[in-house]
Design an enzyme around this catalytic site. Structure first.
Site, PDB file in Angstrom:
ATOM      1  N   GLU B  63       0.804  -1.227   0.000  1.00  0.00           N
ATOM      2  CA  GLU B  63       0.000   0.000   0.000  1.00  0.00           C
ATOM      3  C   GLU B  63       0.837   1.277   0.000  1.00  0.00           C
ATOM      4  OE1 GLU B  63      -0.845  -2.632   1.834  1.00  0.00           O
ATOM      5  OE2 GLU B  63      -2.824  -3.129   1.019  1.00  0.00           O
ATOM      6  N   HIS B 132     -11.409  -3.353   7.264  1.00  0.00           N
ATOM      7  CA  HIS B 132     -12.237  -3.396   6.058  1.00  0.00           C
ATOM      8  C   HIS B 132     -13.376  -2.393   6.068  1.00  0.00           C
ATOM      9  CE1 HIS B 132      -9.923  -7.007   5.419  1.00  0.00           C
ATOM     10  NE2 HIS B 132     -10.365  -7.032   4.182  1.00  0.00           N
TER      11      HIS B 132
END
Lengths: 320, 332
Positions: B63, B132
């Site tokens: 990321e 999430h």
């Protein structure tokens, strides 16, 4: 490898200029009031940036270690622009960005306050190169300290996966601030790290201008021709403290004296004298030319205004 | 002749916007985890690899590198869209987002373009835990130099994504995951763009202004219907659509009419966007603030971590009933 005399002399001129520029910046810092917030000296490590720059075009992307940003004159910045950038002046008057250290047109995307974090930013330029299908390259020189940061690892993984045109270079000056590289790296040859990523790695004596030029050239040419990423490690030494005023309690006795003997500047001059490419007279003449250039550049740089509030707010979004 | 339309769900509307912009501008490219292998981690890029080849790329699970390469590419001639699967993963790349994407141009006074869209799924639902589902938009609002888009409908998502891609500044596009596949909306076939900083009145009303965005819009509309049917209260639902820039004028205009202001979001209340919006309103229109019929109120999630339990999650996140209850208090 045969290196043209012009190239050898260009590197000598740049190496000598970088030494004198480093000294000039130190003098400006010590005098105070210039706007330079602090100084992290790069003395003794100049051979690597100079040898790298000698292999690059203006449109290639380059990141140097923060303490040697001043060597960006060898990438095409003027001495005035370098001194002005170090002193936080605004170069707009020269028709340049406020800080020429952040100028994508010169292949420069600045550096962050947390070294290593900019490696993936520069990797992004390699993605642009890939998408545009040009023959540019990106070279990221980082210190042995920052080279352990997570984003550096992620960048190497991604560069390998995408076969991007980038050369990672670790400038091992033996210390990450005060921590010895020997405490961090548990292998003899740091470039062994490259094996883990599946691309070539090579270590070179970073205080030897010609050797560094040749090794770097090989890997840059490879990247330029679609060969993908690689890792070069240049072994050198930080002859100054991490910051000005650093008591340097971490250095073993006598270590610094040994490295002064390997100072890249006299070493390269000796080599060129022996090769008959350079004479003592040439060196003396070059010294006086550089002295004049340095005084002129300092005067012009310090005549520039400090960065303006208006400029700083230009890319601000929404209310202030 | 009737205007041509197409029926699209939220995620397809975003995909359509990206496709149109990639067709229009050859410098647009997108990369992230599983964009090719899975046609988007949530299926948001169907058919795009087939159409655009290497301009849609799979990355390793990195990321920090995905985010920062987007920035570097955006500075060097690419109109970059980087996909970070969820806001929880965006937090991993926080230095890159806050300090570099948001700040580095200003730090060095570089005023050239940096056309970067950070595309990221957000929104609570399903009990998957923080990585999430986390709603971290208020944290992003605190960063300089970031535009923040949070659309609630397929129509808005498409128009705002097209604007985001054409913008020369970095934009964080937070797509609301729980509505990705929930219901289709009629979308004009003809091209349209929605400007940033323009809130949308999703329902007109006269008694109270409910300022919302993303997942809270649907809940506020449901609450407004209940309030109207059962309590005779007329609520105006104002969908901000972008948090930065913030359409403060639309808030002031609405509150001038209703005299009451409620700000609601699914993100945690403490340090949330609602507090900031309330103060912005007060600063922008102190005279209106002085004549309010009741003090400004806010609604947000409890200040605890998101549980790995859909049941517990529902107890923490405000719903339409909470909106009804607080509005009734405000009307009392």
């Amino acid at each position: 490898m045969e290196i043209a005399n012009d190239k050898l002399l260009e590197m000598h001129r740049n190496l000598l200029t970088s030494r004198r520029l480093g000294e000039k910046l130190y003098e400006i810092f010590c005098a105070g009031g210039s706007g330079m917030p602090w100084i992290h000296r790069g003395i003794g490590e100049e051979a690597i940036p100079i040898a790298v720059c000698a292999n690059l075009r203006k449109d290639d992307y380059l990141k140097l270690t923060f303490r040697l940003d001043y060597c960006l004159f060898a990438k095409g910045l003027s001495l005035t622009e370098v001194i002005a950038s170090e002193c936080m002046r605004d170069c707009s008057e020269l028709g340049r960005p406020r800080s020429p250290y952040f100028d994508p047109d010169f292949g420069l995307l600045a550096h962050t306050g947390a070294g290593g974090e900019e490696i993936p930013i520069y990797l992004g330029s390699a993605i642009s190169i890939m998408l545009k299908k040009t023959d540019q390259v990106c070279v990221c020189v980082m210190g042995d300290g920052f080279a352990s940061r997570g984003p550096v690892h992620e960048s190497m993984v991604m560069a390998a996966s995408w076969n991007l045109p980038i050369v990672f270079m670790i400038q091992n000056n033996q210390y990450g601030m005060g921590t010895s590289a020997k405490k961090i790296y548990k292998m003899k040859d740091i470039s062994d790290r490259a094996k883990a990523y599946g691309f070539p790695g090579e270590t070179v004596d970073g205080n030897d201008v010609i050797a560094t030029y040749e090794v770097v050239k090989k890997h840059i040419d490879r990247a330029r021709n679609g060969g993908g990423p690689s890792l070069v490690v240049g072994e050198t030494y930080r002859l100054a403290g991490h910051y000005e005023g650093d008591p340097q309690i971490y250095r073993p006795k006598g270590e610094i004296d040994e490295w002064w003997k390997k100072d890249p500047l006299p070493r390269y001059q000796k080599r060129l004298l022996e090769m008959g490419v350079l004479t003592e007279k040439d060196i003396a003449e070059l010294e006086s030319t550089i002295k004049v250039q340095m005084e002129d550049a300092t005067k012009s740089a310090l005549a520039l205004p400090f960065a303006s509030y208006e400029n700083h707010l230009k890319t601000a979004i929404d209310e202030l | 002749m009737a205007e041509q339309t197409q029926m699209l769900n939220y995620v397809s509307a975003i995909g359509a916007a990206i496709r149109e912009e990639m067709q229009r501008d050859k410098t647009v490219a997108m990369w992230g985890e599983d964009l090719v292998s899975m046609r988007g981690a949530y299926g948001e890029n169907p058919g795009m690899y087939e159409e655009f080849g290497d301009r849609i790329m799979d990355t390793p699970i990195v990321e920090q590198a995905i985010l920062a390469t987007g920035m570097g590419a955006a500075l060097t001639g690419t109109r970059a869209i980087v996909s970070i699967m969820t806001t929880g993963f965006l937090a991993i790349a926080f230095d890159g987002l806050f300090m570099e994407v948001g700040g580095l141009r200003q730090e060095f006074g570089y005023t050239g373009p940096m056309p970067l869209v950070v595309f990221c799924r957000t929104g609570v639902g399903g009990g998957f835990g923080a990585h999430h589902c986390a709603s971290i938009e208020s944290t992003l609002m605190h960063s300089p130099g970031l535009k923040i888009v949070m659309p609630s409908t397929p129509y808005d998502a498409k128009g705002l994504m097209k604007t985001a891609i054409r913008d020369d500044d970095p934009v964080v596009f937070l797509a609301h995951g729980p509505v990705y596949f929930r219901g289709k909306q009629e979308i004009p076939a003809e091209e349209y763009l929605i400007p940033f900083g323009k809130a949308d009145v999703k329902k007109e009303g006269t008694d109270v202004t409910i300022v919302v965005y993303a997942g809270m819009v649907r809940k506020a509309l449901a609450a407004a219907e209940t309030l109207s049917k059962e309590n005779g209260i007329s609520a105006e639902v104002l969908d901000l659509r972008t948090l930065v820039p913030l359409d403060i004028d639309a808030i002031v205009t609405s509150v001038k009419k209703t005299g009451r202001l409620l700000i609601a979001h699914e993100a945690m209340k403490r340090g949330g966007a609602a507090g900031e919006i309330a103060m912005r309103f007060t600063e922008a229109a102190p005279d209106v603030a002085k004549t309010l019929k009741t003090p400004v109120r806010r609604l947000g999630a409890k200040n605890v971590a998101l549980p790995r339990s859909a049941e517990l999650e529902r107890m923490l996140i405000p719903n339409d009933k909470d909106v009804v209850a607080i509005v009734k208090e405000m009307m009392a």
